[in-house]
Scaffold this active site. Structure first.
Site, mmCIF file in Angstrom:
data_model
loop_
_atom_site.group_PDB
_atom_site.id
_atom_site.type_symbol
_atom_site.label_atom_id
_atom_site.label_comp_id
_atom_site.label_asym_id
_atom_site.label_seq_id
_atom_site.Cartn_x
_atom_site.Cartn_y
_atom_site.Cartn_z
ATOM 1 N N LYS A 66 31.891 55.636 87.789
ATOM 2 C CA LYS A 66 32.876 56.701 87.977
ATOM 3 C C LYS A 66 32.811 57.341 89.371
ATOM 4 O O LYS A 66 33.846 57.626 89.979
ATOM 5 C CB LYS A 66 32.714 57.767 86.896
ATOM 6 N N ASP A 103 39.054 63.642 81.959
ATOM 7 C CA ASP A 103 38.124 64.126 80.938
ATOM 8 C C ASP A 103 38.328 65.612 80.640
ATOM 9 O O ASP A 103 38.274 66.033 79.481
ATOM 10 C CB ASP A 103 36.685 63.862 81.357
#
Length: 278
Positions: A66, A103
């Site tokens: 990520k 997220d």
């Protein structure tokens, strides 16, 4: 022309993203495909440079890529920059790679859906953990207007580093103080892997937590963690981690396939079936 997207990770077999996106492709009758790509960290840069050549219009990114994915992108949105990681990538019409982190959106949208009044005078929230998920949750809570957040992590220095990123609304407390500090909290969030199947339990005494407080856990295997079971028995509203996973997938699907999908009970049941739970 078939549009294709994928999830990139190392390993990647555990990812539930294909289950979600393939469900939507079928649900909306879209000529598209969603694959898994196991990419070693050393190969990530080249893979992303050749994303179009692999036939993809975009990708989800899971561990351990990520942060590197954010660095590889030519442009990134405010969430990705603040969180310091990307979980959603797409190519624009010129072939430039863009990055987002959904997220925080997934977490807050799930709270909105499962506990619609969660932010009515919540006042003080407590977040357990200081990893990537905590970073996204802090960003989402602050953006939603939560005025003050207690942050507890087993390694206090890591929590302190995170608090410096987000400013004075974050107050770091000792891990051993977490139970005593619950009495003033309207929201408790476990952002650690503690309580997950195969992991140690989350050891916390929640007897001081107000009955009106909401308890959320990002763990979704099991769906009802020991923390959520104990909280529900006390009468607290609880929010499991599966909804965050489902909602964070929405923006990427819309980017890649041109349709904004809906998170429905049928989708949830479909994904739960793949977890071996009811």
């Amino acid at each position: 022309m078939t549009r294709r997207a994928c999830v990139i990770g190392w390993p990647v077999e555990h990812s539930r993203s294909p289950v979600i996106h393939r469900y939507w492709l079928n649900e909306y009758g879209i000529d598209g495909a969603y694959e898994k790509e196991a990419v070693k960290p050393a190969n990530l840069g080249r893979f992303l440079e050749e994303l179009s050549g692999h036939g993809y219009v975009g990708a989800n990114v899971t561990l351990p890529h990520k942060e590197a994915a954010l660095g590889a992108a030519g442009a990134a949105d405010a969430a990705a920059l603040a969180i310091g990681a990307a979980n959603t990538l797409w190519l624009d019409e010129k072939g430039a790679l863009h990055a987002s982190n959904t997220d925080a959106y997934g977490f807050v949208t799930n709270l909105d859906a499962e506990a619609p009044q969660w932010n009515d005078g919540v006042g003080l929230a407590m977040v357990l953990g200081a990893g990537g998920a905590a970073r996204a949750i802090l960003y989402g809570l602050l953006a939603a207007g939560v005025p003050r957040i207690l942050l507890a992590n087993r390694t206090k220095a890591k929590a302190e580093a995170l608090a410096r990123v987000f400013g004075p609304q974050i107050e770091v407390i000792d891990w051993d103080e977490r139970a005593a500090k619950l009495s003033a909290c309207g929201l408790l969030i476990n952002s650690t892997s503690l309580g997950m199947t195969g992991q140690p339990p989350l050891d916390i005494d929640i007897s001081a937590l107000p009955g009106s407080a909401i308890v959320a856990d990002i763990v979704y295997a099991p769906l009802l963690t020991p923390l959520l079971v104990e909280s529900a028995k006390r009468g607290n509203a609880v929010v499991d981690g599966l909804g965050m996973l489902l909602h964070q997938a929405v923006p990427g699907f819309e980017r890649w396939f041109g349709v904004r999908p809906h998170v429905t009970p049928a989708l949830r049941a479909h994904v739960v079936a793949t977890l071996g739970e009811t």
